[in-house]
Design an enzyme around this catalytic site. Structure first.
Site, mmCIF file in Angstrom:
data_model
loop_
_atom_site.group_PDB
_atom_site.id
_atom_site.type_symbol
_atom_site.label_atom_id
_atom_site.label_comp_id
_atom_site.label_asym_id
_atom_site.label_seq_id
_atom_site.Cartn_x
_atom_site.Cartn_y
_atom_site.Cartn_z
ATOM 1 C CD1 TRP A 142 -2.286 -1.940 0.174
ATOM 2 C CD2 TRP A 142 -2.947 -1.354 2.240
ATOM 3 N NE1 TRP A 142 -3.336 -2.757 0.528
ATOM 4 C CE2 TRP A 142 -3.760 -2.412 1.795
ATOM 5 C CE3 TRP A 142 -3.169 -0.828 3.509
ATOM 6 C CZ2 TRP A 142 -4.790 -2.961 2.568
ATOM 7 C CZ3 TRP A 142 -4.194 -1.370 4.297
ATOM 8 C CH2 TRP A 142 -4.989 -2.426 3.821
ATOM 9 C CE LYS A 143 4.749 1.056 -4.221
ATOM 10 N NZ LYS A 143 5.281 1.425 -5.523
ATOM 11 C CG HIS B 224 9.819 -1.181 -2.528
ATOM 12 N ND1 HIS B 224 9.918 -0.019 -3.254
ATOM 13 C CD2 HIS B 224 8.767 -1.858 -3.049
ATOM 14 C CE1 HIS B 224 8.954 -0.007 -4.166
ATOM 15 N NE2 HIS B 224 8.242 -1.117 -4.060
ATOM 16 C CD GLU C 258 8.254 -4.497 -6.443
ATOM 17 O OE1 GLU C 258 7.023 -4.590 -6.575
ATOM 18 O OE2 GLU C 258 8.789 -3.663 -5.697
ATOM 19 N N GLY D 204 1.358 -2.527 -6.279
ATOM 20 C CA GLY D 204 1.302 -1.207 -5.654
ATOM 21 C C GLY D 204 -0.051 -0.556 -5.871
ATOM 22 N N GLY D 205 -0.116 0.347 -6.832
ATOM 23 C CA GLY D 205 -1.317 1.150 -7.060
ATOM 24 C C GLY D 205 -2.603 0.349 -7.147
#
Ligand code: 13P
Length: 250
Positions: free
Chosen positions: A10-11, A95, A167, A233-234
């Site tokens: 979710w950052k 990350h 990634e 992510g998004g």
């Protein structure tokens, strides 16, 4: 065969309200997908809320980062012991946003990997090349260097109880997803690099793809032989997208 894992990163996003809505929205899909492991990595401050909301579901959770230290005078840090106490299963480590914005070197990443495992969490080791590195044919060398830094400190056997997330930096948050061929090529390389040191580790470790994964790209990516799920992510913040990605891993 390896069980697919779909993990949301979710950052730095969420409110108490949006966290509750999101968990409720993905819960039934996660519970129904019994052949897929599902996890979310909220900002540390939401971990207790997520622990409570997921207590009766199949959704696991993890931290996005932890300190190498378990306690002491380290202002602003989150201890892996604290994360574990709230019931987390995982912690991301290395990350590219941590490497880039917080100057995390391979040595720091390796130390965090060890601290995560020593405190009963599963590290999700993030590796990947920049656009410039890809364009100058350094992709394999970069991921090998990043893996080697951890293996030298933790030992190859430690990777048996870890997850690797490939990634590519150029695909993160850009909407530019790697093609399934591009991703599979690197995943296969990572697995063969591991296999040269330990067949057991190579067979067991889940290698996730991360970088602009969406519901409409998930199925094809996850169908590749060496892609065992995604670090999202998004799209992990949008109920229909994340549910679609879980469906794509079934
Ligand atoms: P996006 O899915 O937003 O590209 O982010 C990928 C990522 O960094 C997951 O850790």
């Amino acid at each position: 065969m390896r069980t697919p894992l779909v993990m949301g990163n979710w950052k730095l996003n969420g409110t108490k309200e949006s966290v509750a809505t999101l968990i409720k929205g993905i819960e039934s899909a996660a519970n129904a997908a019994t052949n897929v492991e599902v996890a979310v990595c909220p900002p540390a401050i939401f971990i207790e809320q997520v622990a409570n909301l997921t207590a009766d579901s199949r959704i696991e959770f993890g931290a996005q980062d932890v300190s190498t230290n378990v306690a002491g005078a380290f202002t602003g840090e989150t201890s892996p012991v604290m994360v574990k106490e709230f019931g987390a299963k995982y912690s991301l480590v290395g990350h590219s946003e941590r490497r880039q914005y917080h100057n995390e070197t391979d040595a720091v990443v390796a130390a965090k990997f060890v601290a995560i495992q020593e405190n009963g969490l599963i590290p999700v080791l993030c590796i990947g090349e920049t656009l410039e590195e890809r364009e100058t044919d350094k992709t394999f060398a970069v991921v090998e260097t990043q893996l080697k830094a951890v293996v030298e400190v933790a030992g190859i056997a430690a990777l048996e109880n870890s997850v690797i997330a490939y990634e590519p930096v150029w695909a993160i948050g850009t909407g530019k997803v790697a093609t399934s061929e591009q991703a599979q090529e690197v995943h296969a390389h990572i697995r063969s690099w591991l296999k040269a040191q330990s067949e057991v580790v190579a067979e067991k470790v889940q290698i996730l793809y991360g970088g602009s994964v969406k519901a409409n790209s998930a199925k094809e990516l996850f169908a590749q032989a060496d892609i065992d799920g995604g670090l999202v992510g998004g799209a992990a913040l949008i109920i229909e997208e994340f549910v679609g990605i879980i469906e794509g891993a079934k």
